[in-house]
Scaffold this motif. Sequence first.
Motif, PDB file in Angstrom:
ATOM      1  N   GLY A 162       4.201   7.699 -10.098  1.00  0.00           N
ATOM      2  CA  GLY A 162       4.561   9.033 -10.559  1.00  0.00           C
ATOM      3  C   GLY A 162       4.578  10.071  -9.454  1.00  0.00           C
ATOM      4  O   GLY A 162       5.625  10.498  -8.993  1.00  0.00           O
ATOM      5  N   ASN A 163       3.381  10.444  -8.991  1.00  0.00           N
ATOM      6  CA  ASN A 163       3.270  11.576  -8.070  1.00  0.00           C
ATOM      7  C   ASN A 163       3.975  11.364  -6.736  1.00  0.00           C
ATOM      8  O   ASN A 163       4.443  12.327  -6.126  1.00  0.00           O
ATOM      9  N   SER A 164       4.057  10.108  -6.274  1.00  0.00           N
ATOM     10  CA  SER A 164       4.688   9.860  -4.975  1.00  0.00           C
ATOM     11  C   SER A 164       6.148  10.291  -4.960  1.00  0.00           C
ATOM     12  O   SER A 164       6.705  10.611  -3.906  1.00  0.00           O
ATOM     13  N   MET A 165       6.763  10.318  -6.124  1.00  0.00           N
ATOM     14  CA  MET A 165       8.146  10.786  -6.198  1.00  0.00           C
ATOM     15  C   MET A 165       8.263  12.244  -5.748  1.00  0.00           C
ATOM     16  O   MET A 165       9.198  12.618  -5.036  1.00  0.00           O
ATOM     17  N   LEU A 166       7.284  13.059  -6.165  1.00  0.00           N
ATOM     18  CA  LEU A 166       7.278  14.464  -5.759  1.00  0.00           C
ATOM     19  C   LEU A 166       7.102  14.598  -4.255  1.00  0.00           C
ATOM     20  O   LEU A 166       7.817  15.370  -3.601  1.00  0.00           O
TER      21      LEU A 166
END
Length: 301
Positions: A162-166
């Motif tokens: 999830g967060n790594s996309m940001l």
Amino acid sequence: SSAASDVYKRQEFTRLFLKLALLFCGEKEAWLNCGLTHGGTMSDWVLILGCSTGHGGATAKRLAEDGYGIIGFHFDRGDVKKEAEAARDAIAEINGGRVHFWNTNAADADTMNEYIPKIKEITGGEPLKLMLHSIAFGTTTNFFGNKPVTQKQMDMTVHVMGNSMLYWTQKLFDEKLIGEGSRILGLTSEGNYVAMEGYGPVSVAKVAMEAIIRQIGWELGQHGITANAVQAGVTPTRALTKITDNWEDWVDNTKKRNPMRRTTTPEDIAKTISMLLQPEADFINCSIIYCDGGESRSGSF
């Protein structure tokens, strides 16, 4: 190597020259399809996080067939690593060697900082047409029972899926490696709103990713950058076998439930992503695109 760098610089110069030649010859439509837009130049390179197998692997092959150069990250060992190398070689045959696969943890901040300058060199500083987040690595277990998920497992899963996309998107934007016409895409599933065996941690990660996608599209839309999620149906891939021991039952039940009487394939997703890169999709933003044959809208009676 420096020799390889020189080759790619010459290739990029040649492509830019051909684009300009098309423009001066009055071939405006062909010029646009080559990636030169009114907002500046757009490279014909795409970045796929999770490129070796499954949806990411199929998308890499399809976009190579569409004429894109492929930059991909995977994190594999053993036989799966050999599969990734075979996929890379197959793509090289399709698009004339315009492929870079790196076997390292794409969710790690040090990896981003190390490889983004290399990506910038490959594209000649021009924006990527696409960043696809297709990393399928996380903990698949229940919240309660014999092996309840731990905080460490939960944090890892939400970060990687999830967060790594940001964090990738932030860094690419700061380096001007995404711009007008660029697409940010992530893959989600029905588990984002339906509870199921062993899927809890991944479900939380997918919900986080969808929120991230909406916010990216909302903030970067003014720059001509769109962000969307593609929701696949149940797909018989290696990732599915990690979720539950009963994955074959999932597949059988899906074929009965799906209005089209089959499961989703990685190629279905690849074709959808190919379609979303067309100029006609420029105004699709902050959305979830369903590619599941109607599976998520079919009752399970």
